[in-house]
Write a protein that holds these residues in place. Sequence first.
Motif, PDB file in Angstrom:
ATOM      1  N   LEU A 167       4.040   5.830  -5.540  1.00 41.82           N
ATOM      2  CA  LEU A 167       3.967   5.555  -7.043  1.00 41.82           C
ATOM      3  C   LEU A 167       2.886   6.826  -7.433  1.00 41.82           C
ATOM      4  CD1 LEU A 167       4.469   1.956  -7.815  1.00 41.82           C
ATOM      5  CD2 LEU A 167       5.895   3.936  -8.368  1.00 41.82           C
ATOM      6  N   GLY A 168       2.073   7.159  -6.681  1.00 41.00           N
ATOM      7  CA  GLY A 168       1.029   7.914  -6.906  1.00 41.00           C
ATOM      8  C   GLY A 168      -0.504   7.463  -7.331  1.00 41.00           C
ATOM      9  N   ASN A 169      -0.413   5.913  -7.078  1.00 39.07           N
ATOM     10  CA  ASN A 169      -1.483   5.192  -7.550  1.00 39.07           C
ATOM     11  C   ASN A 169      -2.426   5.401  -6.399  1.00 39.07           C
ATOM     12  OD1 ASN A 169      -3.222   3.054  -8.196  1.00 39.07           O
ATOM     13  ND2 ASN A 169      -1.697   2.029  -9.178  1.00 39.07           N
ATOM     14  N   ASP A 170      -3.416   6.333  -6.336  1.00 36.31           N
ATOM     15  CA  ASP A 170      -4.143   6.525  -5.373  1.00 36.31           C
ATOM     16  C   ASP A 170      -5.531   5.636  -5.178  1.00 36.31           C
ATOM     17  OD1 ASP A 170      -2.979   8.819  -4.993  1.00 36.31           O
ATOM     18  OD2 ASP A 170      -4.412  10.065  -5.691  1.00 36.31           O
ATOM     19  N   PHE A 204      -2.571   6.319   6.461  1.00 34.55           N
ATOM     20  CA  PHE A 204      -3.928   6.272   5.970  1.00 34.55           C
ATOM     21  C   PHE A 204      -4.768   7.744   6.282  1.00 34.55           C
ATOM     22  CE2 PHE A 204      -8.602   4.336   5.472  1.00 34.55           C
ATOM     23  CZ  PHE A 204      -8.786   4.670   4.230  1.00 34.55           C
ATOM     24  N   GLY A 205      -4.522   8.294   7.452  1.00 35.30           N
ATOM     25  CA  GLY A 205      -5.138   9.737   7.844  1.00 35.30           C
ATOM     26  C   GLY A 205      -4.291  10.519   6.968  1.00 35.30           C
ATOM     27  N   LYS A 206      -3.064  10.460   6.854  1.00 34.72           N
ATOM     28  CA  LYS A 206      -2.273  11.544   6.276  1.00 34.72           C
ATOM     29  C   LYS A 206      -2.620  11.357   4.731  1.00 34.72           C
ATOM     30  CE  LYS A 206       0.073  13.536   9.210  1.00 34.72           C
ATOM     31  NZ  LYS A 206      -0.003  15.005   9.429  1.00 34.72           N
ATOM     32  N   THR A 230       0.719  -1.292   0.005  1.00 35.14           N
ATOM     33  CA  THR A 230      -0.004   0.263  -0.066  1.00 35.14           C
ATOM     34  C   THR A 230       0.780   1.247  -0.012  1.00 35.14           C
ATOM     35  OG1 THR A 230      -1.852  -0.958   1.136  1.00 35.14           O
ATOM     36  CG2 THR A 230      -1.661   1.302   1.125  1.00 35.14           C
ATOM     37  N   MET A 231       1.935   1.212   0.919  1.00 36.46           N
ATOM     38  CA  MET A 231       2.812   2.509   0.765  1.00 36.46           C
ATOM     39  C   MET A 231       3.672   2.691  -0.418  1.00 36.46           C
ATOM     40  SD  MET A 231       2.093   4.069   3.613  1.00 36.46           S
ATOM     41  CE  MET A 231       3.074   5.126   3.559  1.00 36.46           C
TER      42      MET A 231
END
Length: 110
Positions: free
Chosen positions: A32-35, A59-61, A26-27
């Motif tokens: 990679l900017g894969n939202d 996740f909050g950030k 996930t990180m």
Amino acid sequence: MEGRLTQLKAFLEESPNDPFLKYALTMEYVKLGNDEQALAGFEDLILVHEDYVGTYYHFGKFLEGKNQQDRAISIYEKGMQIAQQKRNFHALGELRNAHMAANGLLDEDE
């Protein structure tokens, strides 16, 4: 970074229920900017591995970066509950500071 992504996916195939590997993947998506994949990863972590404390801060950030302040605050609050239950006081402190900053009660540089 694509090599790292491939490597993490291969590790996850061997250990599909490992929360650390899911978190690392996930990180990587965040970097990679894969939202879309990042959001799906965070959602899976809080649903399937609710007690994986490291998820909540990042996740909050992520949500704050997407202008989803209310949801970020909610994620921080849930993370604080989990950190308290697990007696992870370092994570609890980080989550409290992020929560206060998200609520405009603390300058994040403090």
